[in-house]
Write a protein that holds these residues in place. Structure first.
Motif, PDB file in Angstrom:
ATOM      1  N   PHE A 111       0.833  -1.186   0.000  1.00  0.00           N
ATOM      2  CA  PHE A 111       0.000   0.000   0.000  1.00  0.00           C
ATOM      3  C   PHE A 111       0.879   1.251   0.000  1.00  0.00           C
ATOM      4  CE2 PHE A 111      -3.043  -3.091   1.507  1.00  0.00           C
ATOM      5  CZ  PHE A 111      -4.209  -2.675   0.894  1.00  0.00           C
ATOM      6  N   ASP A 112       0.311   2.318  -0.503  1.00  0.00           N
ATOM      7  CA  ASP A 112       1.043   3.576  -0.545  1.00  0.00           C
ATOM      8  C   ASP A 112       1.345   4.090   0.859  1.00  0.00           C
ATOM      9  OD1 ASP A 112       0.861   3.419  -3.245  1.00  0.00           O
ATOM     10  OD2 ASP A 112      -0.863   4.760  -3.415  1.00  0.00           O
ATOM     11  N   LYS A 113       0.489   3.774   1.787  1.00  0.00           N
ATOM     12  CA  LYS A 113       0.670   4.232   3.156  1.00  0.00           C
ATOM     13  C   LYS A 113       0.573   3.036   4.101  1.00  0.00           C
ATOM     14  CE  LYS A 113      -1.498   8.734   2.199  1.00  0.00           C
ATOM     15  NZ  LYS A 113      -2.591   9.654   2.583  1.00  0.00           N
ATOM     16  N   SER A 114       1.182   3.216   5.259  1.00  0.00           N
ATOM     17  CA  SER A 114       1.089   2.155   6.261  1.00  0.00           C
ATOM     18  C   SER A 114      -0.282   2.101   6.888  1.00  0.00           C
ATOM     19  CB  SER A 114       2.150   2.363   7.344  1.00  0.00           C
ATOM     20  OG  SER A 114       1.975   3.642   7.970  1.00  0.00           O
ATOM     21  N   SER A 115      -0.962   3.209   6.899  1.00  0.00           N
ATOM     22  CA  SER A 115      -2.331   3.256   7.395  1.00  0.00           C
ATOM     23  C   SER A 115      -3.018   4.452   6.745  1.00  0.00           C
ATOM     24  CB  SER A 115      -2.381   3.374   8.926  1.00  0.00           C
ATOM     25  OG  SER A 115      -1.777   4.591   9.345  1.00  0.00           O
ATOM     26  N   TYR A 116      -4.319   4.372   6.692  1.00  0.00           N
ATOM     27  CA  TYR A 116      -5.096   5.427   6.061  1.00  0.00           C
ATOM     28  C   TYR A 116      -6.071   6.014   7.079  1.00  0.00           C
ATOM     29  CZ  TYR A 116      -3.517   3.780   1.476  1.00  0.00           C
ATOM     30  OH  TYR A 116      -2.762   3.426   0.385  1.00  0.00           O
ATOM     31  N   GLU A 117      -6.265   7.285   6.932  1.00  0.00           N
ATOM     32  CA  GLU A 117      -7.273   7.968   7.721  1.00  0.00           C
ATOM     33  C   GLU A 117      -8.085   8.845   6.775  1.00  0.00           C
ATOM     34  OE1 GLU A 117      -5.883  10.124  11.037  1.00  0.00           O
ATOM     35  OE2 GLU A 117      -5.135   8.375  12.135  1.00  0.00           O
ATOM     36  N   ALA A 118      -9.370   8.833   6.981  1.00  0.00           N
ATOM     37  CA  ALA A 118     -10.249   9.651   6.161  1.00  0.00           C
ATOM     38  C   ALA A 118     -11.415  10.082   7.014  1.00  0.00           C
ATOM     39  CB  ALA A 118     -10.736   8.887   4.929  1.00  0.00           C
ATOM     40  N   SER A 119     -12.045  11.124   6.605  1.00  0.00           N
ATOM     41  CA  SER A 119     -13.182  11.652   7.346  1.00  0.00           C
ATOM     42  C   SER A 119     -14.355  11.821   6.397  1.00  0.00           C
ATOM     43  CB  SER A 119     -12.833  12.992   7.994  1.00  0.00           C
ATOM     44  OG  SER A 119     -12.468  13.950   7.010  1.00  0.00           O
ATOM     45  N   VAL A 120     -15.517  11.712   6.964  1.00  0.00           N
ATOM     46  CA  VAL A 120     -16.738  11.858   6.193  1.00  0.00           C
ATOM     47  C   VAL A 120     -17.779  12.499   7.100  1.00  0.00           C
ATOM     48  CG1 VAL A 120     -17.540   9.531   6.788  1.00  0.00           C
ATOM     49  CG2 VAL A 120     -18.457  10.667   4.775  1.00  0.00           C
ATOM     50  N   ILE A 139     -11.855   5.510   9.648  1.00  0.00           N
ATOM     51  CA  ILE A 139     -12.843   6.456   9.148  1.00  0.00           C
ATOM     52  C   ILE A 139     -13.342   7.266  10.335  1.00  0.00           C
ATOM     53  CG2 ILE A 139     -15.022   6.752   7.947  1.00  0.00           C
ATOM     54  CD1 ILE A 139     -12.865   5.644   6.199  1.00  0.00           C
ATOM     55  N   MET A 140     -13.164   8.552  10.244  1.00  0.00           N
ATOM     56  CA  MET A 140     -13.638   9.443  11.293  1.00  0.00           C
ATOM     57  C   MET A 140     -14.885  10.162  10.804  1.00  0.00           C
ATOM     58  SD  MET A 140      -9.989  10.970  12.587  1.00  0.00           S
ATOM     59  CE  MET A 140      -9.500  11.343  10.926  1.00  0.00           C
TER      60      MET A 140
END
Length: 943
Positions: free
Chosen positions: A447-456, A545-546
């Motif tokens: 993966f491009d990142k070790s972890s992903y964070e996103a908000s909705v 997902i936040m």
């Protein structure tokens, strides 16, 4: 072993003696062809050495320039087979065959000699060089005649070597063995009894060579004998074996050797001819012999690489067919005239990148047909590649991997293999091998990142694309095809698949449902990226997902509790000073951030000057000193508002009792609940009463209008009518008004009508007894005969599809009512069948209404017009209206009304004529009635 190598060993031995090293010698005997790693002997035990001594002394084996067939295991103190030993290749026919090696120790230096005898095993089958032996034997050959046979060759020695021959059949010949120095046993065929050519011209025998191994191995050759006529003396060579040498590439006609034979016969039978008897091999093409002198010369190109020695079988024969033979052994002297020849025995064009180290890629056989130093070959490959050459056997090399292969780093290699001999000058050759590295699914998607964070934002639309995870696979083709899978997990007991979904191809994460920040603020799950290899490799990544809060929740008041069952009041003593804490409004907002920042405001209060609310904390405090004049019951309405955009609020009512004693409070607030209930019930009853009153009002209006209509109809029926009127005009009730205003006012009840659908009319025209009919012309001159009336009626019914005639409509000035009333172009006319004939009650009503109409109409009729009433405008006329008065008839009478009073009276009976005369009296004209007069009838008129 060369002399130079031997000299080196002797010098090394003397040097070790000079260092006062201890001497020792050990001998072992092992069979050939032992497997690699087989045990030869416990050298440490046999030499009386400790294993520590072997390790501390760095024990090693010295073999000189010979190949290393034996290796030393210092940990165990034993000698092991390093390479497979072939006794025939090592020593040929030399016995005994032994390996001589030295074990050298340091600190202090010691030297030990080890002799390993290689014993033979029966691994070679006896064989013959020729495929067939041919003899021509005279029939005069005496018993005991000898015929030399080609000996078989067995590379084994000792008991495993060639031991015996058998000959079948043995009717004429026996075998005899003859020992020859340096050549082992020679076999001869002895004639057991004379031959008879006449009985048997050709004889075929089978010679079998047998060795002494266990199991025994054998080889056979066919002997074909042709019987000749008498020649009783055969030629005899002076020597049975001749030896000679020749240089490689010797020129033609170079003399190799000279043979000589004698024949005791005389004459033609004693003349000897020499010939080379080799049927197979290259001897016949390379060497020639003078058939008369027996001189052997070179006739072809001698190549050491093809054969290092040659055996030339020379046969001496006389003209009688008797022969003798000898052998010439020719040794070829080598020169360095051949480059190493690289033969690709086995080649792999593609190798997997996960191949283990030492994986064989290509097997190479390098042949240098030269001998000695000229035939020693060294091979190498180009540098900086993960490959190397391993020598598996003499002149055999394996190209093996020498490091890790990575297709992603290098997908193809061009390997140059160079082999050179040690001759002077050195000759070399090279070959280039192209090797492709095939892809193996050895790289998991990353993966491009070790972890992903996103908000909705909460309250999102289901199916909303949140963000995209992306992974890359360094492999190729199918192994690099990445699919995204949502791993099974749960969030607060709910499967994560019910919250989000991931696109298998693009990695786009979609929201499956609308999120609620108050239920879940954030959640984590894992997305697995899996490639298309077999087996597939995968990696996963954590995704968080936040949920971003929206101001979708109003504040909730926790205290004071709002309950309809009881009243909660805060007591404030009258002695309370300024800033007295009455109570605190406690509210929460399930939103977060600024959406949950609450502010408190006092919206309504019984006495605003007495209380205030803290903007941030919701504390209700007194603003001034409580006095005796303040009411006991104080009601405050507090608004709790959040800081969202747009903001949301909630209200709470706070009951405050200003009193010093509880009984006072109790007496004041006893009816509070009842008042509240009363107010709530009062609102309900007020709404119910309003609905009932509205319903009754509507019903009353309908009833009043019905009564008025009923009375008005009765007044019109009895207005100016006498008793027992005989004339009953019949007006069908389904006629429609074709005027622009729709209908006339009910007060007058004068309608201009026609049939709604003449095609379906039930109207019946009565036929009078006479030809005369009622004329609407006051002069009485315009009358219609019965035939003319029928023609008019027929014309009316002919065209059934024609629309209503425009001439039937009223003009603006012809309409009743106030002048200037608005008019519409057309009105819908009624459609439908004629009604059923009226009942007696309907006829009575029509009679009373028509009596008045007739009396008024007779005074206002003019040429081409029909006067309705003097109350109408005289200009209100009909241009063309069907004269429905033709249908007026008197029940029980055959008379028809006309416009002439005299005619009508004559046609009527006496009693009816009197009534008609009275009705025909003119009435003074009336003033036109205004709308005001229509709307406001007097009580007398109603009566």
């Amino acid at each position: 072993m060369s002399d130079r190598t031997m000299a080196r060993q002797v010098l090394l031995f003397i040097w070790f003696l000079s260092l006062s090293s201890a001497l020792g010698q050990v001998s072992y005997s092992i069979p050939e062809e032992m497997a690699k790693g087989s045990l030869v002997g416990n050298i440490a035990q046999d030499l009386g050495l400790d294993l520590k001594r072997l390790n501390s002394g760095k024990a090693r084996i010295y073999t000189g320039d010979s190949a290393e067939y034996i290796e030393l295991n210092k940990e165990r103190g034993v000698l092991l087979i390093k390479e497979r030993i072939d006794r025939e290749a090592l020593c040929r026919q030399t016995t005994p065959c032994a390996l001589h090696l030295q074990i050298i120790l340091e600190s202090p230096m010691e030297f030990f000699s080890v002799t390993i005898e290689i014993t033979d095993i029966n691994d070679n089958t006896p064989s013959f060089e020729k495929g067939m032996i041919v003899f021509k034997i005279s029939e005069s050959a005496v018993s005991g005649s000898k015929f030399m046979l080609e000996p078989a060759i067995d590379l084994d020695v000792g008991i495993n070597g060639l031991q015996s021959y058998t000959l079948k059949p043995t009717d004429n010949f026996n075998l005899m063995f003859k020992n020859q120095p340096g050549d082992g046993k020679n076999v001869e065929m002895i004639l057991k009894k004379p031959l008879d050519r006449e009985k048997q011209h050709d004889i075929k025998l089978v010679l079998t060579a047998i060795d002494g191994g266990d199991p025994q191995l054998s080889g056979s050759i066919e002997i074909q004998i042709t019987v000749l006529d008498v020649n009783d003396n055969a030629p005899v060579f002076l020597q049975s074996v001749y030896k000679a040498t020749v240089t490689e590439n010797a020129s033609k006609d170079t003399v190799v050797s000279q043979v000589s034979a004698t024949d005791a016969d005389e004459g033609v039978n004693g003349k000897i001819e020499y010939s080379i008897a080799n049927r197979q091999g290259d001897a016949r093409q390379l060497f020639g012999i003078n058939q008369d002198s027996g001189q052997v010369t070179v006739v072809g190109i001698i190549d050491f690489e093809k054969a290092r020695n040659y055996e030339i079988n020379v046969q001496a024969s006389d003209h009688g067919g008797l022969t003798d033979s000898c052998k010439i052994i020719v040794d070829v002297i080598d020169i360095n005239d051949n480059k190493p020849v690289i033969n690709i025995m086995s080649k792999t064009n593609v190798i997997a990148e996960n191949s283990a180290s030492e994986t064989v890629v290509t097997m190479i056989n390098v042949q240098d047909l030269d001998s000695g130093e000229n035939g020693k070959v060294q091979c190498s490959v180009n540098e900086n590649i993960p490959f190397t050459l391993r020598s598996t056997n003499a002149n055999f090399f394996s190209l093996v991997t020498d490091g890790d292969l990575d297709r992603e780093r290098e997908s193809e290699y061009n390997i140059s293999v160079t082999c050179a001999d040690e001759g002077v000058p050195s000759l070399s050759s090279s070959v280039t091998l192209s090797l492709k590295i095939s892809d193996v699914n050895d790289n998991a998607p990353v993966f491009d990142k070790s972890s992903y964070e996103a908000s909705v934002q909460e309250n999102n639309t289901p199916g909303l694309s949140i963000f995209t995870v992306r992974a890359r696979d360094a492999d190729f083709n199918q192994n690099a095809r990445v699919s995204y899978i949502l791993e099974d997990s749960s969030v607060n007991g709910v499967p994560v698949s019910s919250l989000v979904s991931v696109s298998a191809d693009s990695g786009v994460i979609h929201a499956v449902r609308s999120f609620d920040y108050e239920q879940i603020k954030d959640f984590k799950f894992r997305v697995k990226a899996q490639d298309g290899g077999s087996p597939p490799l995968s990696s996963n990544v954590s995704v968080k997902i936040m949920i971003q809060d929206q101001n979708d929740n109003a504040p909730q008041v926790l205290y004071p509790v709002q309950s309809g069952a009881s009243v909660v009041a805060e007591i404030v003593p009258r002695s309370a000073d300024v800033g007295y804490l009455v109570t605190k409004v406690v509210a929460v907002d399930v939103d977060s951030g600024q959406n949950a920042w609450l502010s408190y405001k006092l919206q309504k209060a019984t006495d605003r000057a007495l209380f205030e609310v803290g903007l941030q904390n919701g504390e209700i405090r007194t603003v001034r000193q409580v006095t005796d004049k303040d009411a006991v019951k104080q009601r405050l309405t507090v608004v709790v508002e959040d800081n969202g955009q747009p903001s949301r609020s909630a209200t709470v009512n706070v009951n405050v009792a200003v009193a010093d004693s509880f009984p006072e409070v109790l007496s004041e607030f006893t009816d509070f609940t009842h008042d509240k209930d009363y107010n709530e019930n009062l609102t309900f009853y007020l709404v119910l009463a309003l609905a009932v009153v509205s319903f009754l009002f509507i019903v009353s209006i309908i009833a009043i209008l019905s009564v008025k209509c009923y009375r008005w109809r009765r007044e019109r029926m009895f207005y100016k009518s006498g008793a027992n009127l005989p004339v009953i005009p019949y007006y069908p009730p389904l006629y429609a008004d074709v005027g622009g205003t729709g209908t006339l006012q009910h007060v007058y009840n004068y309608e201009v009508c026609r049939t709604t659908d003449s095609r379906k009319s039930d109207l019946k025209y009565g036929r009078p007894c006479s030809e005369s009919i009622i004329s609407l012309d006051s002069s009485g001159t315009q009358t219609l005969t019965y035939a003319q009336r029928g023609k008019v009626i027929n014309e009316e019914f002919e065209d059934q599809q024609k629309p209503p005639n425009a001439d039937w409509r009223f003009t603006q000035n012809q309409r009743p009512g106030p002048s200037g009333a608005a008019a519409t172009p057309e009105v819908a006319v009624g459609t439908g069948p004629w009604p059923n004939p009226p009942t007696e009650a309907e006829q009575l009503q029509a009679l009373m209404a028509a009596a008045n109409e007739v009396s008024e109409a007779t005074n206002t009729l003019g040429p081409g017009t029909m006067g309705l009433s003097t109350r109408y405008n005289p200009q209100f006329t009909l241009q063309h209206v069907p004269d429905y008065r033709q249908n007026v008839y008197i029940p029980g009478s055959t008379a028809t009304l006309t416009s002439s009073q005299q005619q009508a009276q004559q046609a009527l009976p006496p009693q009816q004529a009197a009534i008609a005369a009275a009705a025909a009296q003119p009435e003074p004209p009336k003033a036109a009635q205004t709308p005001a007069s229509k709307k406001k009838p007097t009580k007398k008129e109603k009566k």
